[in-house]
Design a protein around this motif. Sequence first.
Motif, PDB file in Angstrom:
ATOM      1  N   PHE A 258      26.147  -1.276 -28.873  1.00 20.26           N
ATOM      2  CA  PHE A 258      26.790  -2.147 -29.865  1.00 20.26           C
ATOM      3  C   PHE A 258      26.291  -3.583 -29.757  1.00 20.26           C
ATOM      4  CE2 PHE A 258      29.763   1.338 -29.429  1.00 20.26           C
ATOM      5  CZ  PHE A 258      30.182   1.539 -30.730  1.00 20.26           C
TER       6      PHE A 258
ATOM      7  N   MET B  12      38.775   8.243 -25.863  1.00 20.55           N
ATOM      8  CA  MET B  12      38.737   7.646 -27.207  1.00 20.55           C
ATOM      9  C   MET B  12      38.841   8.655 -28.336  1.00 20.55           C
ATOM     10  SD  MET B  12      34.922   5.966 -26.977  1.00 20.55           S
ATOM     11  CE  MET B  12      34.619   5.448 -28.649  1.00 20.55           C
TER      12      MET B  12
ATOM     13  N   CYS C  45      27.338   7.198 -20.873  1.00 21.77           N
ATOM     14  CA  CYS C  45      28.637   7.275 -20.210  1.00 21.77           C
ATOM     15  C   CYS C  45      29.251   8.649 -20.457  1.00 21.77           C
ATOM     16  CB  CYS C  45      29.551   6.159 -20.693  1.00 21.77           C
ATOM     17  SG  CYS C  45      29.623   5.960 -22.483  1.00 21.77           S
ATOM     18  N   GLY C  46      30.392   8.889 -19.844  1.00 22.35           N
ATOM     19  CA  GLY C  46      31.021  10.198 -19.965  1.00 22.35           C
ATOM     20  C   GLY C  46      30.661  11.084 -18.773  1.00 22.35           C
TER      21      GLY C  46
ATOM     22  N   VAL D  95      36.061   3.578 -13.089  1.00 21.04           N
ATOM     23  CA  VAL D  95      35.661   3.890 -14.471  1.00 21.04           C
ATOM     24  C   VAL D  95      34.404   4.753 -14.458  1.00 21.04           C
ATOM     25  CG1 VAL D  95      35.279   2.908 -16.771  1.00 21.04           C
ATOM     26  CG2 VAL D  95      36.218   1.450 -14.964  1.00 21.04           C
TER      27      VAL D  95
ATOM     28  N   ASN E  22      25.979   4.630 -26.042  1.00 23.39           N
ATOM     29  CA  ASN E  22      26.496   3.664 -27.007  1.00 23.39           C
ATOM     30  C   ASN E  22      25.709   2.378 -26.900  1.00 23.39           C
ATOM     31  OD1 ASN E  22      28.269   1.348 -25.775  1.00 23.39           O
ATOM     32  ND2 ASN E  22      28.755   3.187 -24.578  1.00 23.39           N
TER      33      ASN E  22
ATOM     34  N   HIS F 158      40.263   4.041 -15.405  1.00 18.93           N
ATOM     35  CA  HIS F 158      40.108   3.815 -16.848  1.00 18.93           C
ATOM     36  C   HIS F 158      39.172   4.865 -17.432  1.00 18.93           C
ATOM     37  CE1 HIS F 158      41.267  -0.759 -16.888  1.00 18.93           C
ATOM     38  NE2 HIS F 158      42.274   0.042 -16.593  1.00 18.93           N
TER      39      HIS F 158
ATOM     40  N   LYS G  35      33.897  -6.836 -14.116  1.00 22.13           N
ATOM     41  CA  LYS G  35      33.340  -5.512 -14.474  1.00 22.13           C
ATOM     42  C   LYS G  35      31.880  -5.422 -14.018  1.00 22.13           C
ATOM     43  CE  LYS G  35      33.246  -1.616 -16.998  1.00 22.13           C
ATOM     44  NZ  LYS G  35      33.466  -1.590 -18.447  1.00 22.13           N
TER      45      LYS G  35
ATOM     46  N   ASN H   8      30.119   0.273 -15.317  1.00 20.33           N
ATOM     47  CA  ASN H   8      29.754   0.202 -16.722  1.00 20.33           C
ATOM     48  C   ASN H   8      28.811   1.370 -17.017  1.00 20.33           C
ATOM     49  OD1 ASN H   8      29.231  -0.842 -19.368  1.00 20.33           O
ATOM     50  ND2 ASN H   8      29.661  -2.880 -18.590  1.00 20.33           N
TER      51      ASN H   8
ATOM     52  N   ILE I  95      27.923  10.473 -23.885  1.00 20.14           N
ATOM     53  CA  ILE I  95      27.431   9.774 -25.076  1.00 20.14           C
ATOM     54  C   ILE I  95      26.538   8.609 -24.671  1.00 20.14           C
ATOM     55  CG2 ILE I  95      29.444  10.368 -26.495  1.00 20.14           C
ATOM     56  CD1 ILE I  95      30.502   7.507 -26.033  1.00 20.14           C
TER      57      ILE I  95
ATOM     58  N   GLY J 172      35.822  -1.880 -24.565  1.00 21.29           N
ATOM     59  CA  GLY J 172      34.895  -1.230 -25.492  1.00 21.29           C
ATOM     60  C   GLY J 172      35.593  -0.504 -26.620  1.00 21.29           C
ATOM     61  N   PRO J 173      36.224   0.656 -26.324  1.00 25.36           N
ATOM     62  CA  PRO J 173      36.770   1.465 -27.424  1.00 25.36           C
ATOM     63  C   PRO J 173      37.962   0.834 -28.141  1.00 25.36           C
ATOM     64  CG  PRO J 173      36.522   2.776 -25.409  1.00 25.36           C
ATOM     65  CD  PRO J 173      36.286   1.353 -25.040  1.00 25.36           C
TER      66      PRO J 173
ATOM     67  N   VAL K  54      27.745  -5.710 -27.715  1.00 27.98           N
ATOM     68  CA  VAL K  54      28.980  -6.486 -27.490  1.00 27.98           C
ATOM     69  C   VAL K  54      29.279  -7.419 -28.678  1.00 27.98           C
ATOM     70  CG1 VAL K  54      30.349  -7.756 -25.813  1.00 27.98           C
ATOM     71  CG2 VAL K  54      28.375  -6.457 -25.032  1.00 27.98           C
TER      72      VAL K  54
ATOM     73  N   ALA L  61      37.016   5.804 -20.990  1.00 30.15           N
ATOM     74  CA  ALA L  61      36.559   5.462 -22.346  1.00 30.15           C
ATOM     75  C   ALA L  61      36.187   6.755 -23.065  1.00 30.15           C
ATOM     76  CB  ALA L  61      35.383   4.488 -22.288  1.00 30.15           C
ATOM     77  N   THR L  62      35.039   7.351 -22.709  1.00 28.98           N
ATOM     78  CA  THR L  62      34.572   8.553 -23.411  1.00 28.98           C
ATOM     79  C   THR L  62      35.623   9.672 -23.394  1.00 28.98           C
ATOM     80  OG1 THR L  62      32.357   7.977 -22.646  1.00 28.98           O
ATOM     81  CG2 THR L  62      32.630  10.173 -23.575  1.00 28.98           C
TER      82      THR L  62
HETATM   83  C1  LIG Z   1      32.176   2.639 -27.403  1.00 23.45           C
HETATM   84  C2  LIG Z   1      32.029   1.920 -26.103  1.00 23.45           C
HETATM   85  C3  LIG Z   1      31.917   0.523 -26.078  1.00 23.45           C
HETATM   86  C4  LIG Z   1      31.811  -0.155 -24.860  1.00 23.45           C
HETATM   87  N1  LIG Z   1      31.774  -1.527 -24.848  1.00 23.45           N
HETATM   88  C5  LIG Z   1      31.940  -2.201 -23.660  1.00 23.45           C
HETATM   89  C6  LIG Z   1      32.140  -3.602 -23.645  1.00 23.45           C
HETATM   90  O1  LIG Z   1      32.135  -4.288 -24.682  1.00 23.45           O
HETATM   91  N2  LIG Z   1      32.341  -4.215 -22.435  1.00 23.45           N
HETATM   92  C7  LIG Z   1      32.339  -3.502 -21.250  1.00 23.45           C
HETATM   93  O2  LIG Z   1      32.557  -4.095 -20.180  1.00 23.45           O
HETATM   94  N3  LIG Z   1      32.106  -2.162 -21.257  1.00 23.45           N
HETATM   95  C8  LIG Z   1      31.933  -1.507 -22.420  1.00 23.45           C
HETATM   96  N4  LIG Z   1      31.783  -0.141 -22.432  1.00 23.45           N
HETATM   97  C9  LIG Z   1      31.690   0.600 -21.153  1.00 23.45           C
HETATM   98  C10 LIG Z   1      33.029   1.187 -20.735  1.00 23.45           C
HETATM   99  O3  LIG Z   1      33.993   0.181 -20.491  1.00 23.45           O
HETATM  100  C11 LIG Z   1      32.878   2.058 -19.469  1.00 23.45           C
HETATM  101  O4  LIG Z   1      32.486   1.250 -18.388  1.00 23.45           O
HETATM  102  C12 LIG Z   1      31.869   3.184 -19.629  1.00 23.45           C
HETATM  103  O5  LIG Z   1      31.949   3.741 -20.925  1.00 23.45           O
HETATM  104  C13 LIG Z   1      32.067   4.289 -18.594  1.00 23.45           C
HETATM  105  O6  LIG Z   1      33.290   4.940 -18.787  1.00 23.45           O
HETATM  106  P1  LIG Z   1      33.391   6.390 -19.481  1.00 23.45           P
HETATM  107  O7  LIG Z   1      32.433   7.288 -18.782  1.00 23.45           O
HETATM  108  O8  LIG Z   1      34.830   6.766 -19.337  1.00 23.45           O
HETATM  109  O9  LIG Z   1      32.999   6.208 -20.913  1.00 23.45           O
HETATM  110  C14 LIG Z   1      31.815   0.571 -23.641  1.00 23.45           C
HETATM  111  C15 LIG Z   1      31.886   1.966 -23.688  1.00 23.45           C
HETATM  112  C16 LIG Z   1      31.995   2.644 -24.892  1.00 23.45           C
HETATM  113  C17 LIG Z   1      32.103   4.138 -24.880  1.00 23.45           C
END
Ligand SMILES: Cc1cc2nc3c(=O)[nH]c(=O)nc-3n(C[C@H](O)[C@H](O)[C@H](O)COP(=O)(O)O)c2cc1C
Length: 379
Positions: free
Chosen positions: A132, A356, A295-296, A329, A130, A350, A243, A270, A128, A53-54, A134, A352-353
């Motif tokens: 997009f 990033m 997420c976050g 995650v 999100n 892993h 995933k 996810n 947050i 994602g990020p 994909v 993300a939030t």
């Molecule tokens: C900006 C952003 C884009 C993401 N895009 C994808 C993606 O394309 N494919 C995917 O498997 N997960 C995607 N995710 C989900 C993350 O991989 C992750 O599973 C999710 O954000 C939970 O983690 P976190 O709480 O650390 O953010 C995205 C997350 C964020 C924040």
Amino acid sequence: MYNPLLSYEDNLRQGPSPEWNAEGVFPRIHFTDKPKFSCLGIPLHLPLGMPAGPLLSAAYVKVALEAGFSMPVYKTVRSAAWKSHPWPNVLSVEKLSDASPRVRPLAQVIPLSKNVLGEQLKNGRLSITNAFGVPSAAPEQWSKDFSSLPDFAFSAGAMSVLSFQGSRRNGQGWKEFLDDTTLCARLAAEAVSARGGKLLEMNVSCPNESGAPIYTDLKALTEALDAAALALQDFPALRLIVKLGQLEPEAVLAVVERVAQRAHGISAINTLSANIVDSNGQRALGSGAEHGGICGDVIRDAALSSMRNLSRARQALGLDKNEFALVGVGGCFTASHVFDFLEAGADVVHAATGAMWNLQFASECARNFGVSFSDGEKQ
Ligand SMILES: Cc1cc2nc3c(=O)[nH]c(=O)nc-3n(C[C@H](O)[C@H](O)[C@H](O)COP(=O)(O)O)c2cc1C
């Protein structure tokens, strides 16, 4: 490094922005000891990465690697170019209603300014949404970009991953989706093996895709995995991580068994699906959709309990962690969260939030894990 005030396309074009990282700089660290951790037998300096994602392009992956994230995942790619949902794509979750397994929570959101980020990251309370959809460049573009990753992306205690997924186009059926999954798995495998990489990730859990996420339907999941396996049989050295999102506890054992027959690990979770509204109760995402992924901070408990269930299932099935990996995650912001995920059974974590906009997270973890490093020059 992602600027939420700009569109996805502008973030991709302009590359990672140090202004949108803590302290306004990108950290660069050099590990000075031999790697002490591993995933599927691959040595890693830290049991820490960034999930799909990020990391929008090779330039983003490189910044994550230089900051010390040992297992960065290049964003999910598709077999054909795919547009992002319109801006805004990322908003800050201010309030979240209670949810039950069958009722989607309501998330009230506000724009994600630098002030909001600074405050919430400092308090470790950043959540947050999100949406997009994909997005993806065309395969010839993303494979060229992926091939530009430096050698240290695949060696010396780091291993970069490429995430991919099959596409469900309007008017097309399940058979076309499976064929597309096979095609995309082949394209992704070619890109990774050409660079000497070892790991692929397949996303079957996007909450913003049309139709139910694949992973919640055991038959659909099995068919999607079989479709990928068809291509991956020509790449025996590659390992596939799948995933997933949050599963009902009673579904976990059957899912882990099914995935383990066809792949080499699970990454979870996810984002969780929520109805997203602004302070006036109106739809807030640029996609115009009622719901988006959250997420976050707010998903950490769900992510940790998912990891405990996955780990119990791995144990019950007698699977060795060097043969079948678990990647934790969800809501990871601090070294102590990383410890919690490892204790819950993850081999790697892993963020993300939590990462990033705070790439210093990797060096914080290194300090807490007693992993030696020297600071490089700041960019
Ligand atoms: C900006 C952003 C884009 C993401 N895009 C994808 C993606 O394309 N494919 C995917 O498997 N997960 C995607 N995710 C989900 C993350 O991989 C992750 O599973 C999710 O954000 C939970 O983690 P976190 O709480 O650390 O953010 C995205 C997350 C964020 C924040």
